[in-house]
Design a protein around this motif. Structure first.
Motif, PDB file in Angstrom:
ATOM      1  N   ARG A  95      33.530  45.290  56.318  1.00  0.00           N
ATOM      2  CA  ARG A  95      32.261  44.666  55.929  1.00  0.00           C
ATOM      3  C   ARG A  95      31.933  44.971  54.470  1.00  0.00           C
ATOM      4  NH1 ARG A  95      30.737  46.636  61.193  1.00  0.00           N
ATOM      5  NH2 ARG A  95      29.592  48.376  60.282  1.00  0.00           N
ATOM      6  N   GLU A  96      32.222  46.196  54.059  1.00  0.00           N
ATOM      7  CA  GLU A  96      31.946  46.602  52.685  1.00  0.00           C
ATOM      8  C   GLU A  96      32.777  45.790  51.695  1.00  0.00           C
ATOM      9  OE1 GLU A  96      33.301  50.484  50.263  1.00  0.00           O
ATOM     10  OE2 GLU A  96      31.906  50.906  51.895  1.00  0.00           O
ATOM     11  N   LEU A  97      34.051  45.624  51.998  1.00  0.00           N
ATOM     12  CA  LEU A  97      34.937  44.867  51.104  1.00  0.00           C
ATOM     13  C   LEU A  97      34.580  43.382  51.103  1.00  0.00           C
ATOM     14  CD1 LEU A  97      38.298  46.629  52.047  1.00  0.00           C
ATOM     15  CD2 LEU A  97      37.120  46.768  49.838  1.00  0.00           C
ATOM     16  N   ARG A  98      34.195  42.868  52.264  1.00  0.00           N
ATOM     17  CA  ARG A  98      33.801  41.452  52.346  1.00  0.00           C
ATOM     18  C   ARG A  98      32.537  41.216  51.522  1.00  0.00           C
ATOM     19  NH1 ARG A  98      33.691  41.412  57.329  1.00  0.00           N
ATOM     20  NH2 ARG A  98      35.910  40.978  57.607  1.00  0.00           N
ATOM     21  N   LYS A  99      31.596  42.146  51.583  1.00  0.00           N
ATOM     22  CA  LYS A  99      30.365  42.034  50.817  1.00  0.00           C
ATOM     23  C   LYS A  99      30.655  42.066  49.324  1.00  0.00           C
ATOM     24  CE  LYS A  99      25.727  44.037  50.449  1.00  0.00           C
ATOM     25  NZ  LYS A  99      24.818  45.118  50.933  1.00  0.00           N
ATOM     26  N   ALA A 100      31.719  42.765  48.951  1.00  0.00           N
ATOM     27  CA  ALA A 100      32.106  42.855  47.540  1.00  0.00           C
ATOM     28  C   ALA A 100      32.864  41.619  47.072  1.00  0.00           C
ATOM     29  CB  ALA A 100      32.959  44.102  47.314  1.00  0.00           C
ATOM     30  N   GLY A 101      33.062  40.663  47.976  1.00  0.00           N
ATOM     31  CA  GLY A 101      33.701  39.407  47.591  1.00  0.00           C
ATOM     32  C   GLY A 101      35.212  39.386  47.727  1.00  0.00           C
ATOM     33  N   LYS A 102      35.773  40.371  48.422  1.00  0.00           N
ATOM     34  CA  LYS A 102      37.224  40.414  48.586  1.00  0.00           C
ATOM     35  C   LYS A 102      37.686  39.364  49.593  1.00  0.00           C
ATOM     36  CE  LYS A 102      37.549  43.972  45.845  1.00  0.00           C
ATOM     37  NZ  LYS A 102      38.165  43.843  44.488  1.00  0.00           N
ATOM     38  N   SER A 103      38.877  38.851  49.372  1.00  0.00           N
ATOM     39  CA  SER A 103      39.448  37.868  50.287  1.00  0.00           C
ATOM     40  C   SER A 103      39.975  38.565  51.539  1.00  0.00           C
ATOM     41  CB  SER A 103      40.587  37.112  49.607  1.00  0.00           C
ATOM     42  OG  SER A 103      41.691  37.990  49.379  1.00  0.00           O
ATOM     43  N   GLY A 104      40.310  37.766  52.551  1.00  0.00           N
ATOM     44  CA  GLY A 104      40.843  38.327  53.782  1.00  0.00           C
ATOM     45  C   GLY A 104      42.103  39.141  53.539  1.00  0.00           C
ATOM     46  N   GLN A 105      42.987  38.636  52.695  1.00  0.00           N
ATOM     47  CA  GLN A 105      44.228  39.352  52.397  1.00  0.00           C
ATOM     48  C   GLN A 105      43.957  40.632  51.629  1.00  0.00           C
ATOM     49  OE1 GLN A 105      47.384  38.384  53.573  1.00  0.00           O
ATOM     50  NE2 GLN A 105      47.778  40.495  52.956  1.00  0.00           N
ATOM     51  N   GLU A 106      43.004  40.582  50.700  1.00  0.00           N
ATOM     52  CA  GLU A 106      42.652  41.781  49.931  1.00  0.00           C
ATOM     53  C   GLU A 106      42.069  42.854  50.837  1.00  0.00           C
ATOM     54  OE1 GLU A 106      41.517  40.171  45.474  1.00  0.00           O
ATOM     55  OE2 GLU A 106      40.095  39.815  47.114  1.00  0.00           O
ATOM     56  N   ILE A 107      41.263  42.438  51.792  1.00  0.00           N
ATOM     57  CA  ILE A 107      40.685  43.391  52.740  1.00  0.00           C
ATOM     58  C   ILE A 107      41.788  44.033  53.569  1.00  0.00           C
ATOM     59  CG2 ILE A 107      39.215  43.605  54.790  1.00  0.00           C
ATOM     60  CD1 ILE A 107      37.489  41.356  53.612  1.00  0.00           C
ATOM     61  N   TYR A 108      42.705  43.199  54.052  1.00  0.00           N
ATOM     62  CA  TYR A 108      43.809  43.713  54.864  1.00  0.00           C
ATOM     63  C   TYR A 108      44.647  44.714  54.068  1.00  0.00           C
ATOM     64  CZ  TYR A 108      47.848  43.793  57.959  1.00  0.00           C
ATOM     65  OH  TYR A 108      48.858  44.214  58.791  1.00  0.00           O
ATOM     66  N   ASP A 109      45.029  44.329  52.849  1.00  0.00           N
ATOM     67  CA  ASP A 109      45.891  45.189  52.033  1.00  0.00           C
ATOM     68  C   ASP A 109      45.207  46.500  51.673  1.00  0.00           C
ATOM     69  OD1 ASP A 109      47.828  43.219  52.126  1.00  0.00           O
ATOM     70  OD2 ASP A 109      47.360  42.406  50.140  1.00  0.00           O
ATOM     71  N   THR A 110      43.913  46.432  51.371  1.00  0.00           N
ATOM     72  CA  THR A 110      43.177  47.648  51.000  1.00  0.00           C
ATOM     73  C   THR A 110      43.094  48.611  52.175  1.00  0.00           C
ATOM     74  OG1 THR A 110      41.836  46.466  49.360  1.00  0.00           O
ATOM     75  CG2 THR A 110      40.960  48.555  50.195  1.00  0.00           C
ATOM     76  N   ARG A 111      42.753  48.083  53.343  1.00  0.00           N
ATOM     77  CA  ARG A 111      42.655  48.967  54.511  1.00  0.00           C
ATOM     78  C   ARG A 111      44.016  49.509  54.925  1.00  0.00           C
ATOM     79  NH1 ARG A 111      38.247  46.230  58.613  1.00  0.00           N
ATOM     80  NH2 ARG A 111      39.734  44.487  58.593  1.00  0.00           N
ATOM     81  N   GLU A 112      45.059  48.718  54.770  1.00  0.00           N
ATOM     82  CA  GLU A 112      46.409  49.185  55.090  1.00  0.00           C
ATOM     83  C   GLU A 112      46.781  50.369  54.209  1.00  0.00           C
ATOM     84  OE1 GLU A 112      50.528  48.942  56.665  1.00  0.00           O
ATOM     85  OE2 GLU A 112      48.534  48.398  57.408  1.00  0.00           O
ATOM     86  N   GLN A 113      46.542  50.216  52.905  1.00  0.00           N
ATOM     87  CA  GLN A 113      46.869  51.288  51.967  1.00  0.00           C
ATOM     88  C   GLN A 113      46.030  52.531  52.225  1.00  0.00           C
ATOM     89  OE1 GLN A 113      46.036  50.369  47.861  1.00  0.00           O
ATOM     90  NE2 GLN A 113      47.258  52.062  47.070  1.00  0.00           N
ATOM     91  N   GLU A 114      44.735  52.340  52.441  1.00  0.00           N
ATOM     92  CA  GLU A 114      43.850  53.484  52.649  1.00  0.00           C
ATOM     93  C   GLU A 114      44.133  54.189  53.969  1.00  0.00           C
ATOM     94  OE1 GLU A 114      40.017  51.842  50.026  1.00  0.00           O
ATOM     95  OE2 GLU A 114      39.884  51.984  52.215  1.00  0.00           O
TER      96      GLU A 114
END
Length: 201
Positions: A95-114
């Motif tokens: 939700r935080e990343l989506r609110k920041a305007g990240k795309s679905g793929q960006e959200i997936y990649d960020t959470r995968e890395q973290e």
């Protein structure tokens, strides 16, 4: 017309309309949101819903392990979900990343890395999410009643694979479980029951 206007101004409100978006009262949002949960978990689930300006907020504190998210009035169709509290860091980060305007793929990649580095804490045990959906016309925003709803279940098992679980990569038949995103941070078992024909009047 004057009588109608007087009624609208003095009647007890059951809906809040902001920017052409109708938001049900907190009580109605809670009633509809917990329909996603198993019956014996509904009374104690924490519930998040929306304020008149569209802000996600806690509507009710919980006493058990489930967290429910009410239907987003700005999205087409009805959709509520309930998930184990150990999934909250994963869900909140999305939700935080989506609110920041990240795309679905960006959200997936960020959470995968973290998740791989340990920054994002994923559940150690299998944890379940229940999703309850319906058509717009089947959700009564004044009463919280939902007709012809469909529930599917998702069991998160981070980094599990088809080999570690014995699950297929696609369903072998209606309602049978299968694994999605194997080996990833959000690896999960999908269980989609066969859909029933809509109820007729």
């Amino acid at each position: 017309m004057k009588q109608l206007l007087t009624f609208l101004l003095t009647a007890t409100p059951v809906l809040v309309s902001v920017a052409q978006t109708t938001v049900p009262t907190p009580e109605i949002q809670i009633k509809a949101a917990v329909l996603a949960a198993p019956a014996d978990k509904r009374a104690g689930a924490a519930v998040y819903g929306y304020t008149g300006d569209g802000t996600l907020t806690l509507l009710r504190k919980g006493t058990n392990e489930l967290i429910c998210l009410g239907d987003d009035p700005k999205q087409k169709g009805f959709n509520a979900s309930c998930y184990h509290k150990d999934l909250e860091p994963f869900m909140a980060r999305g939700r935080e990343l989506r609110k920041a305007g990240k795309s679905g793929q960006e959200i997936y990649d960020t959470r995968e890395q973290e998740a791989k580095t340990g920054k994002l804490k994923m559940p150690k045990n299998p944890t379940t999410l229940f999703s309850f959906s319906a058509e717009d016309t089947d959700f009564d925003k004044a009463t919280g009643e939902v007709k012809n709803g469909y529930v599917r279940s998702v069991v998160y098992i981070p980094f599990a694979t088809a080999e570690s679980t014995g699950l297929p990569l696609k369903p072998d038949g209606p309602g049978l479980p299968w694994i999605m995103d194997p080996g990833k941070h959000n690896a999960h078992i999908m269980i989609n029951p066969p859909k029933q024909a809509p109820a007729t009047k």
